[in-house]
Design a protein around this motif. Structure first.
Motif, PDB file in Angstrom:
ATOM      1  N   VAL A 261     -37.347 196.855 -28.658  1.00 55.08           N
ATOM      2  CA  VAL A 261     -37.564 195.939 -29.776  1.00 55.08           C
ATOM      3  C   VAL A 261     -36.246 196.089 -30.515  1.00 55.08           C
ATOM      4  O   VAL A 261     -35.503 194.846 -30.844  1.00 55.08           O
ATOM      5  CB  VAL A 261     -38.546 195.993 -30.524  1.00 55.08           C
ATOM      6  CG1 VAL A 261     -38.804 195.193 -31.879  1.00 55.08           C
ATOM      7  CG2 VAL A 261     -39.882 195.558 -29.510  1.00 55.08           C
ATOM      8  N   GLY A 264     -32.920 195.309 -28.635  1.00 58.60           N
ATOM      9  CA  GLY A 264     -32.685 193.705 -28.173  1.00 58.60           C
ATOM     10  C   GLY A 264     -32.569 192.855 -29.326  1.00 58.60           C
ATOM     11  O   GLY A 264     -31.768 191.795 -29.338  1.00 58.60           O
ATOM     12  N   THR A 265     -33.217 193.142 -30.478  1.00 61.00           N
ATOM     13  CA  THR A 265     -32.859 192.335 -31.703  1.00 61.00           C
ATOM     14  C   THR A 265     -31.407 192.936 -32.419  1.00 61.00           C
ATOM     15  O   THR A 265     -31.002 191.820 -32.995  1.00 61.00           O
ATOM     16  CB  THR A 265     -33.844 192.566 -32.851  1.00 61.00           C
ATOM     17  OG1 THR A 265     -34.055 194.094 -33.110  1.00 61.00           O
ATOM     18  CG2 THR A 265     -35.222 192.011 -32.416  1.00 61.00           C
ATOM     19  N   VAL A 400     -33.758 190.350 -22.881  1.00 60.14           N
ATOM     20  CA  VAL A 400     -33.682 189.758 -24.123  1.00 60.14           C
ATOM     21  C   VAL A 400     -32.159 189.104 -24.321  1.00 60.14           C
ATOM     22  O   VAL A 400     -32.064 188.112 -24.804  1.00 60.14           O
ATOM     23  CB  VAL A 400     -33.999 190.675 -25.301  1.00 60.14           C
ATOM     24  CG1 VAL A 400     -33.860 190.138 -26.581  1.00 60.14           C
ATOM     25  CG2 VAL A 400     -35.174 191.124 -24.960  1.00 60.14           C
ATOM     26  N   SER A 404     -31.058 185.710 -24.650  1.00 58.65           N
ATOM     27  CA  SER A 404     -30.491 185.139 -25.873  1.00 58.65           C
ATOM     28  C   SER A 404     -29.388 184.629 -25.782  1.00 58.65           C
ATOM     29  O   SER A 404     -28.845 183.323 -26.435  1.00 58.65           O
ATOM     30  CB  SER A 404     -30.012 186.392 -26.617  1.00 58.65           C
ATOM     31  OG  SER A 404     -29.238 186.118 -27.948  1.00 58.65           O
ATOM     32  N   LEU A 422     -35.684 184.290 -32.106  1.00 57.11           N
ATOM     33  CA  LEU A 422     -35.389 185.661 -31.392  1.00 57.11           C
ATOM     34  C   LEU A 422     -35.677 186.884 -32.305  1.00 57.11           C
ATOM     35  O   LEU A 422     -36.633 187.665 -31.780  1.00 57.11           O
ATOM     36  CB  LEU A 422     -34.015 185.907 -31.050  1.00 57.11           C
ATOM     37  CG  LEU A 422     -33.424 184.973 -29.932  1.00 57.11           C
ATOM     38  CD1 LEU A 422     -31.819 185.287 -29.752  1.00 57.11           C
ATOM     39  CD2 LEU A 422     -34.067 185.465 -28.636  1.00 57.11           C
ATOM     40  N   ILE A 425     -39.121 188.938 -32.024  1.00 52.24           N
ATOM     41  CA  ILE A 425     -39.465 189.875 -31.244  1.00 52.24           C
ATOM     42  C   ILE A 425     -39.826 191.275 -32.149  1.00 52.24           C
ATOM     43  O   ILE A 425     -40.462 192.234 -31.501  1.00 52.24           O
ATOM     44  CB  ILE A 425     -38.028 190.309 -30.425  1.00 52.24           C
ATOM     45  CG1 ILE A 425     -38.015 189.318 -29.646  1.00 52.24           C
ATOM     46  CG2 ILE A 425     -38.184 191.553 -29.757  1.00 52.24           C
ATOM     47  CD1 ILE A 425     -36.320 189.128 -28.945  1.00 52.24           C
ATOM     48  N   ILE A 428     -43.263 192.525 -32.021  1.00 46.59           N
ATOM     49  CA  ILE A 428     -43.821 193.667 -31.024  1.00 46.59           C
ATOM     50  C   ILE A 428     -43.688 194.944 -31.344  1.00 46.59           C
ATOM     51  O   ILE A 428     -44.563 195.864 -31.122  1.00 46.59           O
ATOM     52  CB  ILE A 428     -42.948 193.273 -29.525  1.00 46.59           C
ATOM     53  CG1 ILE A 428     -43.126 191.870 -29.060  1.00 46.59           C
ATOM     54  CG2 ILE A 428     -43.236 194.113 -28.467  1.00 46.59           C
ATOM     55  CD1 ILE A 428     -42.264 191.529 -27.939  1.00 46.59           C
TER      56      ILE A 428
END
Length: 448
Positions: A261, A264-265, A400, A404, A422, A425, A428
């Protein structure tokens, strides 16, 4: 409820000195750094130096990729797609390197594996200076990532094992927060070299000097040495011990998802700060070159400053309120700040005001990985487990990142809407964190 005698997170079965002889009893009161020895500070400095250049090697691509890919490809239309592909390659390389070298560090020691990983990422970064083929650059980025993924796992475990319990969250938080220096170094290098991107990669050779210091100064932690004599069979650094033992496998999988998480972010949301600034400037009439320079400064210096404060804040907050509440705070408010940055600022000055808050909230949680993951696993699989969580999270972050890139490249999809979507996320991460144990005030686990 798990019995005290079998609960790996109970306080009763582990020494309070962090597993290092000669520390004596930890002071009950006073500042967290009271009683920390000179050697422990030296380990923190060495670990931070390695991590600074880890981050430099990753961030320098974010900052120079447009100039690099335009020169090598000769086709501006392909730059965005290749840029996201290279980031995916980097994440995969970091995952493989982290898993490999984390396991080797549990088997053969922290010092030799730290030396190997630093040598790997510094050497292949320097070789990028000579690259003229897009596929050669891709291979070199993969090899750099191998070293970077491994170095983090070794350094995070080393700092956690060397520092006493009451100072552990602060020290490991400082270790990860030092990444901001790598971001600043990359930003300044990108600004100084301009379109001459090759020189920025040549600077990546400098960490090789650290090898001499590591060889001369670093000793294997007492915890690791004791684990080598007490662990039966081939359990040290064993993935079967990590993934087939029900005591550790669910922790490893949930930790990996938590890291996914954040990573990915980071690549899809936090890094987008530079592009959001650039688009705002172009919309307001700035020319391409001015927009590029100002967006690099806004992202690499201003947003990164806020991110650095967030990284530094995680350790003290986690020590005071606990790991779980601190993680949840950053996930909740990280998600909330994204639409503010995407839709509220109308001028460059306004963007500079909100970017530090954006950086603070979306990046600060990353220090928690260095604090939390080594606390979840026993000494004989600590680097393996921490690496599996953090670098396995890199692998989960690849879809991700690819999604993206696809979303942002779609015709008619504004960047601000894509980035806001996005940011969901983060939800999660909140759910995952609610299922994980609290490790505040716990000793590191030494038992099998």
């Amino acid at each position: 409820m798990q019995d005290e005698s079998t609960n790996p997170y109970s306080n009763s079965s582990r020494p309070s000195d962090g597993g290092n002889k000669g520390l004596g009893t930890e002071p009950a009161k006073g500042p967290w750094y009271e009683g920390v020895t000179g050697y422990q500070w030296l380990i923190l400095v060495i670990a931070c130096a390695g991590w600074v250049f880890d981050v430099y090697e990753g961030q320098i691509f974010n900052i120079t990729r447009n100039d690099m890919l335009k020169e090598v490809l000769g086709d501006e239309a392909s730059v965005k797609a290749w840029g996201d592909n290279f980031l995916a390659i980097f994440l995969v390389g970091g995952t493989i390197g982290g898993l490999l070298f984390g396991s080797l560090a549990d088997r053969f020691g922290r010092r030799p594996i730290m030396i190997a990983t630093i040598l790997m990422y510094s050497l292949f970064s320097g070789l990028t200076y000579f690259a003229n083929d897009i596929y050669v650059i891709g291979i070199l980025r993969f090899l750099v990532a191998l070293g970077i993924g491994g170095e983090w796992a070794v350094a995070a475990s080393l700092v956690a094992e060397v520092f006493p319990k009451r100072a552990r969250a602060h020290a490991t938080g400082i270790f990860h927060a030092s990444s901001i220096l790598g971001t600043w170094l990359a930003a300044l290098s990108g600004i100084l070299v301009g379109t001459n991107w090759r020189y920025a990669y040549l600077l990546g050779v400098l960490p090789a000097v650290l090898i001499v210091i590591v060889r001369a100064c670093v000793k294997e932690p007492e915890r690791w040495r004791q684990a080598q004599t007490s662990v039966s069979g081939n359990k040290a650094g064993s993935f079967s011990e990590l993934l087939l033992n029900p005591q550790w496998n669910t922790l490893a999988l949930r930790g990996m998802l938590l890291a996914a998480v954040g990573l990915g972010t980071f690549w899809s949301v936090t890094v987008a700060g530079q592009d959001l600034v650039r688009e705002l400037l172009l919309t307001n009439g700035a020319d391409e070159q001015v927009a590029g320079g100002k967006s690099k400064f806004a992202y690499g210096i201003i947003q990164a400053a806020g991110g650095g404060l967030g990284l530094l804040s995680f350790g003290p907050l986690a020590a005071r309120f606990g790991r779980k509440p601190t993680f949840i705070f950053f996930h909740v408010f990280g998600m909330l700040i994204v639409p503010v940055v995407c839709f509220v600022p109308q001028t460059y000055t306004q963007m500079l005001i909100v970017l530090p808050v954006f950086g603070f909230l979306t990046l600060g949680m990353h220090s928690g990985y260095a604090i939390y993951f080594p606390e979840l696993f026993p000494t004989h699989i600590r680097a393996t487990g921490a690496s599996f969580c953090f670098n396995g999270g890199r692998l989960l972050a690849v879809p991700v990142l690819l999604f993206s890139g696809w979303l942002k490249a779609r015709d008619g999809m504004p960047l601000d809407y894509a980035v806001t979507g996005l940011s969901l996320i983060f939800l999660i991460g909140i759910v995952v964190m609610l299922t994980l144990p609290e490790t505040k005030n716990r000793d590191l686990i030494d038992t099998e």
